[in-house]
Motif scaffolding. Structure first.
Motif, PDB file in Angstrom:
ATOM      1  N   GLU A  47      15.038  11.184  18.413  1.00  0.00           N
ATOM      2  CA  GLU A  47      14.938   9.885  19.080  1.00  0.00           C
ATOM      3  C   GLU A  47      15.491   9.966  20.507  1.00  0.00           C
ATOM      4  O   GLU A  47      14.921   9.390  21.441  1.00  0.00           O
ATOM      5  CB  GLU A  47      15.709   8.826  18.294  1.00  0.00           C
ATOM      6  CG  GLU A  47      15.059   8.424  16.974  1.00  0.00           C
ATOM      7  CD  GLU A  47      15.931   7.465  16.191  1.00  0.00           C
ATOM      8  OE1 GLU A  47      17.015   7.093  16.706  1.00  0.00           O
ATOM      9  OE2 GLU A  47      15.545   7.086  15.072  1.00  0.00           O
ATOM     10  N   SER A  74       8.305   2.603  17.035  1.00  0.00           N
ATOM     11  CA  SER A  74       8.842   3.928  17.379  1.00  0.00           C
ATOM     12  C   SER A  74       7.811   5.018  17.116  1.00  0.00           C
ATOM     13  O   SER A  74       7.648   5.943  17.921  1.00  0.00           O
ATOM     14  CB  SER A  74      10.116   4.207  16.572  1.00  0.00           C
ATOM     15  OG  SER A  74      11.146   3.304  16.916  1.00  0.00           O
ATOM     16  N   ARG A 123      23.269   4.529  13.972  1.00  0.00           N
ATOM     17  CA  ARG A 123      22.081   4.657  13.119  1.00  0.00           C
ATOM     18  C   ARG A 123      22.473   4.572  11.647  1.00  0.00           C
ATOM     19  O   ARG A 123      21.791   3.920  10.842  1.00  0.00           O
ATOM     20  CB  ARG A 123      21.388   5.986  13.421  1.00  0.00           C
ATOM     21  CG  ARG A 123      20.298   6.395  12.438  1.00  0.00           C
ATOM     22  CD  ARG A 123      19.082   5.479  12.499  1.00  0.00           C
ATOM     23  NE  ARG A 123      18.063   5.939  11.569  1.00  0.00           N
ATOM     24  CZ  ARG A 123      17.109   6.830  11.895  1.00  0.00           C
ATOM     25  NH1 ARG A 123      17.055   7.325  13.123  1.00  0.00           N
ATOM     26  NH2 ARG A 123      16.214   7.196  11.012  1.00  0.00           N
ATOM     27  N   LEU A 182      19.369  13.535   9.054  1.00  0.00           N
ATOM     28  CA  LEU A 182      19.672  12.345   9.846  1.00  0.00           C
ATOM     29  C   LEU A 182      20.007  12.722  11.289  1.00  0.00           C
ATOM     30  O   LEU A 182      19.547  12.074  12.239  1.00  0.00           O
ATOM     31  CB  LEU A 182      20.844  11.589   9.208  1.00  0.00           C
ATOM     32  CG  LEU A 182      21.084  10.145   9.667  1.00  0.00           C
ATOM     33  CD1 LEU A 182      19.837   9.300   9.430  1.00  0.00           C
ATOM     34  CD2 LEU A 182      22.267   9.547   8.921  1.00  0.00           C
ATOM     35  N   ASP A 218      10.189   0.623  13.101  1.00  0.00           N
ATOM     36  CA  ASP A 218       9.729   1.979  12.783  1.00  0.00           C
ATOM     37  C   ASP A 218       8.305   2.206  13.277  1.00  0.00           C
ATOM     38  O   ASP A 218       7.969   3.280  13.787  1.00  0.00           O
ATOM     39  CB  ASP A 218       9.793   2.222  11.272  1.00  0.00           C
ATOM     40  CG  ASP A 218      11.214   2.408  10.774  1.00  0.00           C
ATOM     41  OD1 ASP A 218      12.113   2.612  11.614  1.00  0.00           O
ATOM     42  OD2 ASP A 218      11.436   2.347   9.545  1.00  0.00           O
ATOM     43  N   HIS A 253      23.308   1.002  10.883  1.00  0.00           N
ATOM     44  CA  HIS A 253      22.085   0.195  10.913  1.00  0.00           C
ATOM     45  C   HIS A 253      21.274   0.391   9.638  1.00  0.00           C
ATOM     46  O   HIS A 253      20.831  -0.572   9.001  1.00  0.00           O
ATOM     47  CB  HIS A 253      21.259   0.580  12.138  1.00  0.00           C
ATOM     48  CG  HIS A 253      19.932  -0.111  12.219  1.00  0.00           C
ATOM     49  ND1 HIS A 253      18.774   0.450  11.717  1.00  0.00           N
ATOM     50  CD2 HIS A 253      19.573  -1.324  12.727  1.00  0.00           C
ATOM     51  CE1 HIS A 253      17.768  -0.378  11.919  1.00  0.00           C
ATOM     52  NE2 HIS A 253      18.224  -1.456  12.528  1.00  0.00           N
ATOM     53  N   ASP A 254      21.069   1.648   9.246  1.00  0.00           N
ATOM     54  CA  ASP A 254      20.291   1.930   8.038  1.00  0.00           C
ATOM     55  C   ASP A 254      21.012   1.429   6.790  1.00  0.00           C
ATOM     56  O   ASP A 254      20.383   0.942   5.848  1.00  0.00           O
ATOM     57  CB  ASP A 254      20.035   3.436   7.915  1.00  0.00           C
ATOM     58  CG  ASP A 254      19.034   3.936   8.946  1.00  0.00           C
ATOM     59  OD1 ASP A 254      18.521   3.106   9.723  1.00  0.00           O
ATOM     60  OD2 ASP A 254      18.780   5.152   8.990  1.00  0.00           O
ATOM     61  N   VAL A 309      17.967  11.536  14.672  1.00  0.00           N
ATOM     62  CA  VAL A 309      18.605  10.855  15.805  1.00  0.00           C
ATOM     63  C   VAL A 309      18.433  11.666  17.087  1.00  0.00           C
ATOM     64  O   VAL A 309      18.151  11.115  18.163  1.00  0.00           O
ATOM     65  CB  VAL A 309      20.104  10.621  15.515  1.00  0.00           C
ATOM     66  CG1 VAL A 309      20.829  10.114  16.763  1.00  0.00           C
ATOM     67  CG2 VAL A 309      20.273   9.622  14.377  1.00  0.00           C
ATOM     68  N   ARG A 329      25.612   7.308  18.779  1.00  0.00           N
ATOM     69  CA  ARG A 329      24.283   6.848  18.373  1.00  0.00           C
ATOM     70  C   ARG A 329      24.030   7.185  16.905  1.00  0.00           C
ATOM     71  O   ARG A 329      23.428   6.396  16.179  1.00  0.00           O
ATOM     72  CB  ARG A 329      23.223   7.497  19.257  1.00  0.00           C
ATOM     73  CG  ARG A 329      21.801   7.068  18.940  1.00  0.00           C
ATOM     74  CD  ARG A 329      20.856   7.490  20.034  1.00  0.00           C
ATOM     75  NE  ARG A 329      19.489   7.096  19.753  1.00  0.00           N
ATOM     76  CZ  ARG A 329      18.530   7.023  20.667  1.00  0.00           C
ATOM     77  NH1 ARG A 329      18.802   7.307  21.927  1.00  0.00           N
ATOM     78  NH2 ARG A 329      17.305   6.663  20.338  1.00  0.00           N
ATOM     79  N   LEU A 330      24.495   8.355  16.478  1.00  0.00           N
ATOM     80  CA  LEU A 330      24.352   8.750  15.078  1.00  0.00           C
ATOM     81  C   LEU A 330      25.083   7.766  14.172  1.00  0.00           C
ATOM     82  O   LEU A 330      24.541   7.324  13.150  1.00  0.00           O
ATOM     83  CB  LEU A 330      24.894  10.164  14.878  1.00  0.00           C
ATOM     84  CG  LEU A 330      24.947  10.676  13.438  1.00  0.00           C
ATOM     85  CD1 LEU A 330      23.546  10.752  12.835  1.00  0.00           C
ATOM     86  CD2 LEU A 330      25.627  12.044  13.380  1.00  0.00           C
TER      87      LEU A 330
END
Length: 427
Positions: free
Chosen positions: A401, A283, A367, A394, A280, A370-371, A398, A363-364
């Protein structure tokens, strides 16, 4: 419909429009008939009042509503035909007296257009991407910090020893910049994360009221290529000494959410959390660089109305968040922040449109998974992702990002080896 476009100062535009009001007659008649069916007028049953009375009661209101919507529709059509993209602040100025000249509706609409944004050449800019591996010593340091935070500290009625928390004040005579220090400072003797040289061992044997000279080690720069900051001698006065009997045991691990009390499992969880925090932080660092590059690489006029609205929102947020009166808000700071926010919004909007960037559903999902892995109950987090408000947040995160990654891909990228503590600025 006839219209003429006039160019005002900057992004300001005016369109003078004339339309035959007879085009509105069918809409007005339709609305009158609809209202007449249910109108409640004294002396008549609902829906049974004579047409003349219904018109005298409701005509002015109906006409205003129909004309207002008609002006908006025709203004939108005129803007589209003139290829003008309105930004904000649409003001209607009606020139026609509808009672004396009912055949023609003449009005002017005033608004600001969105600026034309030229595509910036980003390949001349460099993004510095910090990287670091989390070492066992890094994990030890964080666990030590957690231990100190959870420990039960008590007053020590003796000289300071290793492991004690020693509080002191900074004396002006020793520090070159004493105002940079808090009113009261503390170190834990032997703690590897302390900013005092030799891990504060010079304080062993100190008592309340003692004055000592210590060597303070300023935080290193997150840029490993930057020169190391010079140590600084400070004169301090010990104010109190605390000790703890708490241990790094199963009870300590349970306090940190490890139900089994396993210290090994605690290390695994701490390392995982550290990796999340490190990612984080990296990023956020890159995003900050991207924002600075975008602001520097683009130069265009901003719609004043958008900036004013952003200022209003920032001001309102600061007043509510900080519980301060309106007079305490820093207008100069808000002006700059609002302008940058609007500029970034328009740049991002242009990049999205120009490059047809769309939300990556895969990708969403990645994510979300991952979270979820950082929670004790991943399924509960995944279920929460179906909440509409949280889902929108959310998706926006994404999508942002994705845009940041696209911008980074257009620049030069230089990898900068660093350490966990340098990037996190824990030390």
């Amino acid at each position: 419909m006839q219209f003429v476009v006039e160019k005002g100062e900057g992004l300001l535009r005016r369109i003078k429009i004339e339309v035959p009001s007879t085009a509105l007659t069918p809409k007005i008649e339709e609305r009158i008939k609809k209202i007449a069916k249910t109108a409640r007028i004294n002396g008549f049953r609902p829906g049974k009042a004579p047409d003349k009375i219904v018109r005298s009661r409701y005509m002015a209101q109906i006409r205003d509503e129909i004309y207002d919507q008609f002006m908006r529709d025709t203004a939108t059509a005129a803007m589209a035909k003139a290829e003008l993209n309105p930004a904000a602040l649409i003001v209607f100025d009606i020139h026609t007296n509808l009672d004396s000249n009912p055949d023609t509706l003449s009005y002017t609409v005033t608004f600001e257009i969105l600026p034309t944004i030229s595509e910036a050449a980003l390949d001349s800019y460099t993004i510095y991407r910090p990287t670091a591996e989390i070492t066992e010593e890094d994990v030890d340091s964080i666990i030590e910090t957690l231990y100190h935070d959870l420990a039960d500290w008590q007053y020590a009625r003796r000289p300071a020893q290793v492991g004690d928390k020693v509080f002191f004040t900074i004396n002006n005579s020793g520090a070159t910049e004493p105002n940079k220090f808090p009113p009261e400072f503390y170190v834990i003797i032997g703690d590897s994360a302390t900013n005092i040289s030799q891990r504060g061992h010079e304080l062993i044997g100190a008592k309340e009221g003692d004055t000592k000279t210590l060597e303070f080690l300023p935080h290193p720069s997150p840029d490993p290529q930057a020169p190391a900051p010079a140590p600084q001698e400070i004169s301090i006065t010990v104010t109190k000494i605390l000790f703890t009997m708490s241990q790094k045991d199963a009870n300590f691990a349970k306090k940190l959410g490890v139900s089994s009390g396993s210290l090994t499992e605690l290390r695994v969880q701490v390392r995982r959390r550290m990796q999340f925090d490190l990612n984080d932080k990296i990023s956020a660092n890159i995003k900050s660089q991207v924002i600075n590059i975008l602001l520097k690489a683009h130069d265009f006029q901003l719609p004043k109305a958008m900036v004013e609205e952003e200022k209003r929102l920032i001001r309102s947020e600061q007043i509510q968040r900080n519980h301060i009166p309106d007079t305490s808000v820093n207008d100069a700071l808000i002006e700059s922040q609002a302008a940058n926010n609007v500029k970034l919004h328009l740049i991002f909007r242009d990049i999205i449109k120009r490059n047809a960037i769309k939300l990556d559903k895969k990708r969403l999902q990645a994510r979300i998974e991952h979270d979820a892995s950082s929670y004790d109950d991943p399924d509960k987090f995944i279920a929460h992702c179906h909440d509409p408000k949280f889902k929108d947040e959310l998706e926006n995160a994404v999508f942002e990002e994705q845009i940041i990654d696209w911008i980074v891909s257009q620049t030069q990228v230089q990898t900068i080896p660093s350490t966990f503590h340098q990037i996190m600025k824990y030390r």
